[in-house]
Design a protein around this motif. Structure first.
Motif, mmCIF file in Angstrom:
data_model
loop_
_atom_site.group_PDB
_atom_site.id
_atom_site.type_symbol
_atom_site.label_atom_id
_atom_site.label_comp_id
_atom_site.label_asym_id
_atom_site.label_seq_id
_atom_site.Cartn_x
_atom_site.Cartn_y
_atom_site.Cartn_z
ATOM 1 N N GLU A 190 51.404 30.798 29.713
ATOM 2 C CA GLU A 190 50.843 29.918 30.743
ATOM 3 C C GLU A 190 51.247 30.379 32.133
ATOM 4 O OE1 GLU A 190 50.508 25.490 28.659
ATOM 5 O OE2 GLU A 190 52.193 25.959 29.979
ATOM 6 N N GLU A 191 52.519 30.751 32.285
ATOM 7 C CA GLU A 191 53.006 31.160 33.597
ATOM 8 C C GLU A 191 52.260 32.389 34.094
ATOM 9 O OE1 GLU A 191 55.781 30.817 36.948
ATOM 10 O OE2 GLU A 191 54.800 29.488 35.492
ATOM 11 N N SER A 192 52.047 33.359 33.228
ATOM 12 C CA SER A 192 51.323 34.572 33.619
ATOM 13 C C SER A 192 49.892 34.234 34.035
ATOM 14 C CB SER A 192 51.313 35.559 32.451
ATOM 15 O OG SER A 192 50.651 36.752 32.811
ATOM 16 N N GLN A 193 49.205 33.439 33.203
ATOM 17 C CA GLN A 193 47.816 33.091 33.483
ATOM 18 C C GLN A 193 47.684 32.272 34.773
ATOM 19 O OE1 GLN A 193 45.906 30.857 30.373
ATOM 20 N NE2 GLN A 193 44.152 30.301 31.655
ATOM 21 N N ARG A 194 48.546 31.278 34.933
ATOM 22 C CA ARG A 194 48.436 30.397 36.098
ATOM 23 C C ARG A 194 48.848 31.097 37.385
ATOM 24 N NH1 ARG A 194 50.657 24.672 33.382
ATOM 25 N NH2 ARG A 194 49.020 24.600 31.769
ATOM 26 N N ALA A 195 49.825 32.002 37.290
ATOM 27 C CA ALA A 195 50.204 32.773 38.479
ATOM 28 C C ALA A 195 49.064 33.682 38.920
ATOM 29 C CB ALA A 195 51.458 33.584 38.192
ATOM 30 N N LEU A 196 48.354 34.244 37.959
ATOM 31 C CA LEU A 196 47.199 35.083 38.302
ATOM 32 C C LEU A 196 46.070 34.247 38.895
ATOM 33 C CD1 LEU A 196 47.142 37.540 35.269
ATOM 34 C CD2 LEU A 196 47.494 38.154 37.670
ATOM 35 N N GLU A 197 45.841 33.058 38.347
ATOM 36 C CA GLU A 197 44.800 32.184 38.905
ATOM 37 C C GLU A 197 45.141 31.797 40.340
ATOM 38 O OE1 GLU A 197 44.762 29.016 36.086
ATOM 39 O OE2 GLU A 197 43.519 30.106 34.628
ATOM 40 N N HIS A 198 46.419 31.512 40.587
ATOM 41 C CA HIS A 198 46.868 31.180 41.942
ATOM 42 C C HIS A 198 46.657 32.360 42.885
ATOM 43 C CE1 HIS A 198 49.590 30.288 45.272
ATOM 44 N NE2 HIS A 198 50.329 31.327 44.933
ATOM 45 N N LEU A 199 46.995 33.558 42.440
ATOM 46 C CA LEU A 199 46.804 34.742 43.279
ATOM 47 C C LEU A 199 45.323 34.964 43.565
ATOM 48 C CD1 LEU A 199 47.758 37.260 44.752
ATOM 49 C CD2 LEU A 199 47.887 38.435 42.533
ATOM 50 N N GLU A 200 44.487 34.777 42.555
ATOM 51 C CA GLU A 200 43.055 34.964 42.767
ATOM 52 C C GLU A 200 42.512 33.950 43.768
ATOM 53 O OE1 GLU A 200 39.045 35.928 40.226
ATOM 54 O OE2 GLU A 200 40.570 34.658 39.282
ATOM 55 N N GLN A 201 42.960 32.709 43.672
ATOM 56 C CA GLN A 201 42.532 31.704 44.641
ATOM 57 C C GLN A 201 42.989 32.071 46.052
ATOM 58 O OE1 GLN A 201 40.602 28.723 44.371
ATOM 59 N NE2 GLN A 201 40.025 29.886 42.544
ATOM 60 N N THR A 202 44.191 32.580 46.176
ATOM 61 C CA THR A 202 44.689 33.011 47.489
ATOM 62 C C THR A 202 43.807 34.108 48.054
ATOM 63 O OG1 THR A 202 46.949 32.455 46.815
ATOM 64 C CG2 THR A 202 46.702 33.887 48.735
ATOM 65 N N ILE A 203 43.450 35.066 47.215
ATOM 66 C CA ILE A 203 42.572 36.163 47.654
ATOM 67 C C ILE A 203 41.226 35.618 48.122
ATOM 68 C CG2 ILE A 203 41.259 38.169 46.844
ATOM 69 C CD1 ILE A 203 43.648 38.762 44.953
ATOM 70 N N LEU A 204 40.642 34.734 47.340
ATOM 71 C CA LEU A 204 39.319 34.214 47.681
ATOM 72 C C LEU A 204 39.360 33.379 48.961
ATOM 73 C CD1 LEU A 204 38.053 33.194 44.122
ATOM 74 C CD2 LEU A 204 37.399 35.206 45.469
ATOM 75 N N LEU A 205 40.420 32.581 49.116
ATOM 76 C CA LEU A 205 40.500 31.730 50.297
ATOM 77 C C LEU A 205 40.833 32.514 51.559
ATOM 78 C CD1 LEU A 205 42.326 28.676 48.692
ATOM 79 C CD2 LEU A 205 39.959 28.752 49.496
ATOM 80 N N GLU A 206 41.546 33.623 51.419
ATOM 81 C CA GLU A 206 41.852 34.477 52.573
ATOM 82 C C GLU A 206 40.688 35.396 52.931
ATOM 83 O OE1 GLU A 206 44.281 34.671 54.752
ATOM 84 O OE2 GLU A 206 45.315 32.944 53.872
ATOM 85 N N GLY A 207 39.808 35.628 51.961
ATOM 86 C CA GLY A 207 38.693 36.540 52.174
ATOM 87 C C GLY A 207 39.021 37.922 51.640
ATOM 88 N N PRO A 208 38.497 38.284 50.470
ATOM 89 C CA PRO A 208 38.836 39.576 49.875
ATOM 90 C C PRO A 208 38.599 40.757 50.811
ATOM 91 C CG PRO A 208 37.615 38.225 48.320
ATOM 92 C CD PRO A 208 37.580 37.500 49.624
ATOM 93 N N GLY A 209 37.557 40.669 51.619
ATOM 94 C CA GLY A 209 37.234 41.773 52.519
ATOM 95 C C GLY A 209 38.186 41.926 53.687
ATOM 96 N N THR A 210 39.160 41.013 53.803
ATOM 97 C CA THR A 210 40.148 41.116 54.885
ATOM 98 C C THR A 210 41.491 41.642 54.395
ATOM 99 O OG1 THR A 210 41.110 38.883 54.620
ATOM 100 C CG2 THR A 210 39.089 39.077 55.942
#
Length: 450
Positions: A190-210
């Motif tokens: 769970e920790e691995s999966q949820r940490a990755l989901e959190h990182l992906e959300q951070t990327i999307l909210l910051e803008g992947p192209g930035t």
């Protein structure tokens, strides 16, 4: 202590207190130990007190104090060619770069040398920004990447707080840490999966192209000896591929044998784009660090000039003990002995301590790199001392450290943890003896539990 020794000790103290400005310290509140010498896994003061170095100084003295092969390499190089500028070709510089490339993952052939780990991370970020044309860099809250301008901005731990005035392109995220999960996980999966989901959300909210890069200590060092859970680093690699982000593996502390691999990334299922190193590459005998560069990023600079350089990049006196390090590792089977001692000696001893001492909340690690996390209450997991504790608040850890030193072991402390990180050449007898001292010192920590 003889009169002459006492005079030497007094002179060292006087010169230090009058003229040396120490890092990370309120100068009037410290009393540095005068060190007279060292050999192997031990060092001693002028009063004749000898300590097992369970921190390898700053987790850099992988081959120990005064290793004869490394000392000889420095001496021989100094007698042959003490220095040469980095724009010229040099035999030991080129040989060390080749040796590093040979043990790096496939597709890494080029090495840029720096004077240490902070500069290595600075230049890795610069390469990523030049390569992608983007600026932002993502780093973990629980991290340390150095104290130069960009490196301290990447750093997550409180040493950043007073210095966060440099690089404004950093965004932080939570990495996996099951014992104190930010994601309310109950299993490592769970920790691995949820940490990755959190990182992906951070990327999307910051803008992947930035986002130019994500920088991660392969095993988080000073901030907890946090070993990544299965699938996590491979998941980071996948996110970077999906969004055109450069993955930087910070191996400054864990590279060159600390967990029983040339590079710690070899123990996990992922491949970065850039690998930073320092410390163990030559055990700090002369300052040295660098960036191992993947072929696809190196190719970008075939025709585009790289905008950076250092007067002492690849200094011969630093590279010579680096070459000797490879010889010692291979001749003496260092990687194999680290894996053996870690699994056969250290892990069982620490597991036993965890069963015995109510102050031990968790033990974790790999090879000769472990953390004992100390708590006041096992049920609530309240830390033995508060986060970033100082002064009276840090007294329980100070008492534990004093007990360890009284027993002849110099410990590595950070917040509510003590880390086990002796030189990789430590004898099994000394390792067992040092672990015994830590075990006894934990009796002191137990006195602060509820």
């Amino acid at each position: 202590m003889t009169t002459q020794t006492a005079q030497t000790d007094a002179q060292v103290r006087a010169d230090d207190r009058a003229h040396v400005f120490h890092s990370w310290s309120a100068q009037a509140k410290i009393d540095p130990l005068p060190v007279a010498g060292g050999e192997g896994s031990s060092f001693w003061d002028y009063e004749g007190n000898t300590y097992l170095d369970f921190s390898s100084q700053l987790v850099n003295l992988n081959l120990g104090h005064q290793h004869p092969d490394l000392v000889a390499a420095v001496q021989q190089q100094a007698g042959r060619l003490a220095t040469i500028q980095p724009s010229m070709a040099n035999d030991v510089r080129g040989e060390l770069a080749r040796l590093i490339a040979e043990v790096a993952p496939d597709g890494f052939e080029k090495v840029f040398f720096t004077n240490g780990g902070a500069e290595a991370n600075e230049y890795a970020v610069r390469m990523a920004r030049q390569f992608t044309g983007r600026r932002k860099v993502l780093s973990m809250y629980r991290s340390y990447h150095g104290s130069t301008a960009t490196a301290i901005s990447l750093t997550g731990d409180p040493r950043r707080w007073a210095n966060d005035i440099g690089d404004n392109g950093t965004v932080r995220f939570f990495g996996p840490y099951l014992y104190r999960s930010a994601f309310h996980s109950t299993t490592i999966e769970e920790e691995s999966q949820r940490a990755l989901e959190h990182l992906e959300q951070t990327i999307l909210l910051e803008g992947p192209g930035t986002i130019a890069a994500i920088i991660i200590e392969t095993v988080v060092g000073t901030n907890g000896v946090l070993v990544p859970p299965p699938g996590y680093l491979d998941g980071v690699r996948g996110l970077c591929d999906r969004h055109g982000i450069v993955y930087i593996a910070d191996e400054v502390m864990v590279g060159f044998g600390r967990i029983g691999e040339w590079f710690a990334i070899d123990a996990f299922d992922a491949k970065p784009d850039l690998i930073t190193f320092a410390k163990g590459v030559n055990s700090g005998y002369v300052p040295l660090g660098g960036v191992v560069i993947s072929d696809r990023i190196a190719k970008h600079f075939d025709d585009a000039p790289f905008p950076g350089g250092l007067t002492y990049s690849g200094h011969p006196l630093a590279c010579a003990p680096g070459v000797a390090t490879f010889e010692v590792f291979r001749r003496d089977g260092i990687l194999e002995r680290v894996r053996d001692l870690g699994s056969r000696v250290v892990e069982p001893a620490l597991r036993a301590m965890a069963e015995k001492h109510p102050s031990v909340g968790e033990v974790r690690g790999r090879g000769l790199f472990w953390a004992i996390e100390l708590v006041r209450d096992r049920e609530t997991r309240e830390p033995l001392v508060p986060f970033n504790a100082a002064g009276a608040d840090a007294a329980p850890m100070g008492a534990f450290a004093a007990a360890a030193k009284e027993g002849g072991v110099w410990p590595f402390l950070h917040f509510n943890r003590t880390h086990i990180a002796p030189p990789l050449v430590i004898s099994e007898e000394d390792l067992v003896r040092g672990l015994g001292v830590i075990d006894e010192a934990l009796d002191v920590a137990d006195g602060y539990t509820v």
